[in-house]
Design a protein around this motif. Sequence first.
Motif, PDB file in Angstrom:
ATOM      1  N   GLY A   1       0.800  -1.205   0.000  1.00  0.00           N
ATOM      2  CA  GLY A   1       0.000   0.000   0.000  1.00  0.00           C
ATOM      3  C   GLY A   1       0.833   1.254   0.000  1.00  0.00           C
ATOM      4  N   ALA A   2       1.788   1.351  -0.908  1.00  0.00           N
ATOM      5  CA  ALA A   2       2.709   2.489  -0.947  1.00  0.00           C
ATOM      6  C   ALA A   2       3.216   2.676  -2.369  1.00  0.00           C
ATOM      7  CB  ALA A   2       3.892   2.239  -0.011  1.00  0.00           C
ATOM      8  N   PRO A   3       3.695   3.875  -2.686  1.00  0.00           N
ATOM      9  CA  PRO A   3       4.387   4.053  -3.964  1.00  0.00           C
ATOM     10  C   PRO A   3       5.705   3.292  -3.942  1.00  0.00           C
ATOM     11  CG  PRO A   3       4.668   5.982  -2.585  1.00  0.00           C
ATOM     12  CD  PRO A   3       3.685   5.107  -1.879  1.00  0.00           C
ATOM     13  N   ALA A   4       6.131   2.842  -5.096  1.00  0.00           N
ATOM     14  CA  ALA A   4       7.444   2.203  -5.192  1.00  0.00           C
ATOM     15  C   ALA A   4       8.533   3.235  -4.918  1.00  0.00           C
ATOM     16  CB  ALA A   4       7.640   1.594  -6.571  1.00  0.00           C
ATOM     17  N   LEU A   5       9.631   2.774  -4.358  1.00  0.00           N
ATOM     18  CA  LEU A   5      10.759   3.671  -4.071  1.00  0.00           C
ATOM     19  C   LEU A   5      11.264   4.338  -5.340  1.00  0.00           C
ATOM     20  CD1 LEU A   5      12.927   4.424  -1.762  1.00  0.00           C
ATOM     21  CD2 LEU A   5      14.344   2.710  -2.913  1.00  0.00           C
ATOM     22  N   LEU A   6      11.369   3.553  -6.414  1.00  0.00           N
ATOM     23  CA  LEU A   6      11.837   4.031  -7.716  1.00  0.00           C
ATOM     24  C   LEU A   6      10.804   3.665  -8.776  1.00  0.00           C
ATOM     25  CD1 LEU A   6      15.513   2.738  -7.408  1.00  0.00           C
ATOM     26  CD2 LEU A   6      14.741   5.091  -7.042  1.00  0.00           C
TER      27      LEU A   6
ATOM     28  N   CYS B   1     -13.666   1.133   0.165  1.00  0.00           N
ATOM     29  CA  CYS B   1     -13.337   0.342   1.353  1.00  0.00           C
ATOM     30  C   CYS B   1     -14.010  -1.016   1.296  1.00  0.00           C
ATOM     31  CB  CYS B   1     -13.774   1.089   2.617  1.00  0.00           C
ATOM     32  SG  CYS B   1     -12.936   2.673   2.846  1.00  0.00           S
ATOM     33  N   PRO B   2     -13.409  -2.036   1.920  1.00  0.00           N
ATOM     34  CA  PRO B   2     -13.998  -3.375   1.906  1.00  0.00           C
ATOM     35  C   PRO B   2     -15.430  -3.366   2.433  1.00  0.00           C
ATOM     36  CG  PRO B   2     -11.781  -3.429   2.820  1.00  0.00           C
ATOM     37  CD  PRO B   2     -12.144  -1.986   2.670  1.00  0.00           C
ATOM     38  N   ALA B   3     -16.298  -4.110   1.757  1.00  0.00           N
ATOM     39  CA  ALA B   3     -17.702  -4.177   2.172  1.00  0.00           C
ATOM     40  C   ALA B   3     -17.817  -4.693   3.597  1.00  0.00           C
ATOM     41  CB  ALA B   3     -18.484  -5.080   1.216  1.00  0.00           C
TER      42      ALA B   3
ATOM     43  N   CYS C   1      -5.873   0.676   1.284  1.00  0.00           N
ATOM     44  CA  CYS C   1      -7.148   1.346   1.061  1.00  0.00           C
ATOM     45  C   CYS C   1      -6.936   2.832   0.761  1.00  0.00           C
ATOM     46  CB  CYS C   1      -8.049   1.170   2.277  1.00  0.00           C
ATOM     47  SG  CYS C   1      -9.720   1.809   2.020  1.00  0.00           S
ATOM     48  N   LEU C   2      -6.018   3.470   1.458  1.00  0.00           N
ATOM     49  CA  LEU C   2      -5.706   4.874   1.174  1.00  0.00           C
ATOM     50  C   LEU C   2      -5.164   5.033  -0.247  1.00  0.00           C
ATOM     51  CD1 LEU C   2      -4.073   6.006   4.558  1.00  0.00           C
ATOM     52  CD2 LEU C   2      -6.434   6.355   3.779  1.00  0.00           C
TER      53      LEU C   2
ATOM     54  N   ASP D   1      -8.225   6.464  -7.166  1.00  0.00           N
ATOM     55  CA  ASP D   1      -9.597   6.270  -7.657  1.00  0.00           C
ATOM     56  C   ASP D   1      -9.817   4.840  -8.145  1.00  0.00           C
ATOM     57  OD1 ASP D   1     -12.224   6.914  -8.268  1.00  0.00           O
ATOM     58  OD2 ASP D   1     -11.733   7.651 -10.280  1.00  0.00           O
ATOM     59  N   LEU D   2      -9.378   3.887  -7.334  1.00  0.00           N
ATOM     60  CA  LEU D   2      -9.599   2.462  -7.617  1.00  0.00           C
ATOM     61  C   LEU D   2     -10.753   1.995  -6.739  1.00  0.00           C
ATOM     62  CD1 LEU D   2      -5.888   1.218  -7.652  1.00  0.00           C
ATOM     63  CD2 LEU D   2      -7.374   1.580  -9.643  1.00  0.00           C
TER      64      LEU D   2
END
Length: 468
Positions: free
Chosen positions: A45-50, A327-329, A367-368, A374-375
């Motif tokens: 749940g994060a951007p890739a470092l590179l 968010c999960p149902a 989730c964030l 916008d997924l």
Amino acid sequence: MKTAGIIAEYNPFHNGHQFHIEETRRRTGADYIIAVLSGDFVQRGAPALLSKYVRAEMTLRHGADLVIELPVTAALSSAEGFATGGVRLLDKLNVIDVVSCGCENASEDTALFQEIVCLLADEPEEYRTLLRTHIKSGTAFPAARELAFSQYLQSTHPESSEMPDKTEKVSCPGTSITTQSGLKDKISRLLSSPNNILAIEYAKAIHTLSDSMKLCLIPRKGGAYHSAALSEGFSSATAIRRCLLEACDCRYTSGHAAGNPNRPEKVSPDTSILRGQIGRLRGQVPPLVFDNLQQAAAQRQCLNENNFSDLLFYSLIQRADCLNDYCPAGSDLACRIRNSMEAFTDWQEFALLIKSKNRTYTAVSRCLAHILLDLTEDDFAISAEYGHAPYVRVLGFRRDAALLLKAIQAQADIPLLMHPAKDFSRLDEKQARLFKKNVQASEIYKHILYQQSGFRMKSEFRQPLIIL
């Protein structure tokens, strides 16, 4: 022609990854290795470092013959969705013989490993009931699954706990294991270690999806997956990221331990400190990767969650009335987000604030990321219709892999995208929707990279393939 597949993030590429690729080729005798690489956002749940292009080039220079992108809907899924997407993508190529993955100790007791895989793939009703009970009690899914499995095994084979000196055969299609004293500890190690968890999910996906592909388990070398400290020669990606982000003067937290002990801290941008920080990585990564990391740190091209904090806050405000779509149902996560908005400081601190007993930091952070990009749950439902593998996006290849590419072009069951501007028309409506979401995620990543470093990348439709 024998071909092996590896599903990875290489965030960033290090000595353990090179060992895994080399050992895969040695053990399987593969003529070609295909790497399925997470794009610009990764499973925790994060951007890739590179950026994915930098990581794809590192991968090709250190043993892979072809790199394809794992779609963002799979890359930002749970371990099960991540593994299913990667395995399905490899299966749809119709050229893969072996899927190779790292593990902590799964290769030490392959019979028990297979027993766990069979049970988790088939999910008997008694096991599902136990799992639901633990989840309803507030236990996080990983711990709930471990408890449910142990209790199920004890209820169906009580001798395993009551009579430690007695052994008994436990049946599973194609496998046979011996239950005895210490089994619970073995199960705990298998179900709680990060690489073992993914190995089980890969095996489950192969068990369900493919009759032709086999799984190759390769023991992990070096520091523990979540270890934040550099170790001799084989450090974890977590430790390497921490070192790089400090050198880049980024705020950093590991996001995996209770209470997050690695608090955000600022590091002086003084060049002597930067050189000292980066110098600690010499010998921890292959020489070419070291040069790339040194350059990326000097140019502030290493990203983490907090670089996206302002954009995340804007997304949370804009989508405050429809957070349930992301968010999960049945979860209370949307409510927790709304009720905590006034305390927002940055991505990592906010994820820590809203995580709960039954929802880990990583699950919250994913989730964030969904909200930021916008997924929606509908997007993930559409992705699941394709097994999270709606198309094959090629990031790069080696010229001497021409035979492999030709075979994929002839045999793949899903559209092959080598030049998106030209190949986009081959996608159906749902595939096109998912590809656009992938493009959107990468464009957001590129914009934040530009804000952080001043480095501008081409759009996804104009970015050339990496060819070595």
